[in-house]
Design a protein around this motif. Structure first.
Motif, PDB file in Angstrom:
ATOM      1  N   ILE A  65       0.802  -1.035   0.111  1.00 41.89           N
ATOM      2  CA  ILE A  65       0.030   0.001  -0.069  1.00 41.89           C
ATOM      3  C   ILE A  65       0.848   0.993   0.080  1.00 41.89           C
ATOM      4  O   ILE A  65       0.252   2.406  -0.146  1.00 41.89           O
ATOM      5  CB  ILE A  65      -0.802   0.007   1.108  1.00 41.89           C
TER       6      ILE A  65
ATOM      7  N   GLY B 119      -6.728  -1.674   4.322  1.00 38.27           N
ATOM      8  CA  GLY B 119      -5.767  -1.969   3.331  1.00 38.27           C
ATOM      9  C   GLY B 119      -6.554  -1.888   1.930  1.00 38.27           C
ATOM     10  O   GLY B 119      -5.616  -1.270   1.047  1.00 38.27           O
TER      11      GLY B 119
ATOM     12  N   ARG C 265      -5.078   0.765  -0.886  1.00 38.13           N
ATOM     13  CA  ARG C 265      -4.562   0.394  -2.380  1.00 38.13           C
ATOM     14  C   ARG C 265      -5.417   1.174  -3.524  1.00 38.13           C
ATOM     15  O   ARG C 265      -4.968   1.549  -4.406  1.00 38.13           O
ATOM     16  CB  ARG C 265      -4.637  -1.235  -2.643  1.00 38.13           C
TER      17      ARG C 265
END
Length: 496
Positions: free
Chosen positions: A10, A331, A335
């Motif tokens: 990320i 997460g 992303r």
């Protein structure tokens, strides 16, 4: 995917470069620590056996070239040198820790801002179907857990792993058999403890995320309905629910801390028993413990430094494991934020070209438009066709639940039709021009949200600093002709 690999995925390219640069600091900190440990051996070796000055080439060279005339003065020099090396090593460790903590917090702030921007850029339908408390928790509470729990402890993990490796190598050079036994006893003990509690740690981390969200939701909902709560006298009900959620959160956090700290006390007992046993064995050998004093002191000091190093490795792994749940929550959104193009980029280009400055000049038209909020819900609108001429004033009336708000949201581009089309002057509204179309809309919501700011900033939706707000623009034919350059201000500040 491991939590460290997931976290790495990320990060942006500049963030990855900064993290890699921080690893060089980790190696410097580890090397300085081992040098500090190694510096103790010459001092105690010569203190226990002064004849080593003549037998060891380096010590004899230093004694002669420094023109010492007393072995005691030379031993004092070695002692001061050892203290100086330890001070320098600890200074390097303090400055290195400060640099890595600052880097971790900087990256954490960047991730938090990216996540907030990502949620702000999501379409209205996403927000209509997502609990705002969940988003609040994701933005405010989960990124710090990821930053502190994973990134900062990853730095600690790498630094202490390298330090432990250097210490073990130095012990191998002195006493290989003892080094193998020490590593097997200490590192093996930590590994067994971690394997026995790793699943429980993950559950504790998930519980922390769940109860933190429940806390935020209770506060948000209770304060939002404070008038009803006071009238109905149900304060105790909400207080008790908050107390239960807070207690469960505290217990989960306390359990994780307990697991992280307890092995140190067990391993200290193991190390102490091992060192005493080694001293007794060497003391019973021919010549007593004197010839071994330097090596024994080095081994004792190495074990003294290795034990907290392994403890920090264990605690870092425990914390990373416990806070993996926070990374799992945010997460995917982080992303997505990395891949996203700023939502206003296309609109800014269209506004700059002047293409949308005068629209609509002819009409707004809905053709056979249908919409529903979820596949399992009934149609809010079905096969609606509507034409609104430019510069016309219309009213939309109907019973509650008939779809008035949905229709307005479709016209404003907040919702996308499931079927049919919305066109402005014959051009279909789609993803490429929706932001530009919205920049031409003045909107007064049904439920007003007041910001903790001045009246002027509320009118301008706080999107401009006070000196930049043109206070005379509302006197000119409404906000569409305002001299405020930001279309976002016009979007949220209609005078009616």
């Amino acid at each position: 995917m491991s939590p460290l690999a997931e976290f790495w995925s990320i990060l942006t390219a500049p963030q990855k470069r900064r993290v890699l640069a921080a690893q060089a600091i980790s190696f410097a900190m580890a090397f300085s620590t081992v040098i500090g440990i190694a510096a103790i051996a010459p001092f105690f070796a010569v203190l226990g056996d002064p004849q080593l000055i003549d037998r060891i080439e380096l010590l004899r060279w230093l004694y002669v070239h420094a023109r010492f005339t007393s072995q005691r003065d030379f031993v004092m020099l070695l002692g001061f040198a050892f203290v100086g090396v330890v001070l320098a090593a600890n200074l390097i460790n303090v400055l290195g820790s400060l640099a890595m903590n600052r880097l971790a917090l900087r990256i954490g702030t960047e991730l938090q801002t990216s996540l907030f921007a990502e949620y702000l850029s999501r379409p209205y339908r996403f927000h209509a179907g997502t609990n705002s408390t969940t988003l609040f928790n994701n933005v405010v509470h989960e990124p710090p857990r990821v930053t502190y729990g994973i990134l900062q402890h990853a730095f600690i993990l790498v630094t202490n792993l390298v330090t432990a490796a250097f210490i073990i190598v130095s012990i191998l050079l002195v006493k290989p058999v003892i080094a193998v036994v020490m590593v097997a006893a200490l590192a093996g003990g930590y590994a067994l403890i971690y394997l026995s509690v790793r699943d429980r740690l993950l559950r504790c981390g998930q519980a922390q995320s769940r109860f933190a969200t429940e806390q935020a939701q209770l506060v948000h909902e209770s304060l939002g309905a404070i008038k009803e709560i006071i009238l109905l006298q149900v304060q105790d009900f909400f207080r008790d629910r908050f107390e239960r959620a807070s207690g469960s959160l505290a217990r989960a956090a306390a359990h994780s801390q307990f697991v992280a700290q307890t092995p140190r006390h067990i391993m200290e007992c193991v190390a102490a028993a091992g060192l005493v046993g080694l001293a007794l064995v060497l003391g019973g050998a021919e010549g007593g413990v004197g010839p071994w004093l330097g090596q024994l002191t080095f081994l004792a000091f190495a074990a003294y430094r290795l034990l907290p190093t392994l403890q920090q490795v264990f605690a870092a792994i425990v914390r990373i494991r416990a806070d993996r749940a926070a990374l799992a929550l945010i997460g995917p959104d982080l992303r997505r934020a990395r891949r996203a193009t700023p939502a206003t980029a296309a609109a800014d280009r269209l506004r700059a070209s002047g293409e949308w400055q005068a629209r609509p000049t002819h009409e707004i038209r809905l053709t056979n438009v249908s919409f529903r909020y979820a596949p399992d819900r009934p149609w809010a609108l079905s096969d609606v066709t509507l034409r609104i001429p430019a510069r016309a004033a219309i009213g939309i009336v109907g019973a509650n639940g008939s779809g008035k708000t949905t229709l307005v949201d479709l016209i404003a581009g907040l919702l996308v039709p499931a079927a049919g089309a919305l066109t402005v002057d014959g051009g279909a509204i789609n993803d490429s021009n929706r932001a530009a179309w919205q920049s031409r809309i003045a909107y007064v919501p049904q439920a007003i949200s007041l910001l903790d700011a001045s009246i002027a900033q509320n009118i301008a939706l706080e999107c401009l600093p006070p000196p930049s707000i043109d206070r005379g623009c509302s006197k000119q034919r409404g906000w569409r002709n305002s001299r405020i350059s930001s279309a976002r201000c016009r979007k949220g500040t209609s005078t009616g």
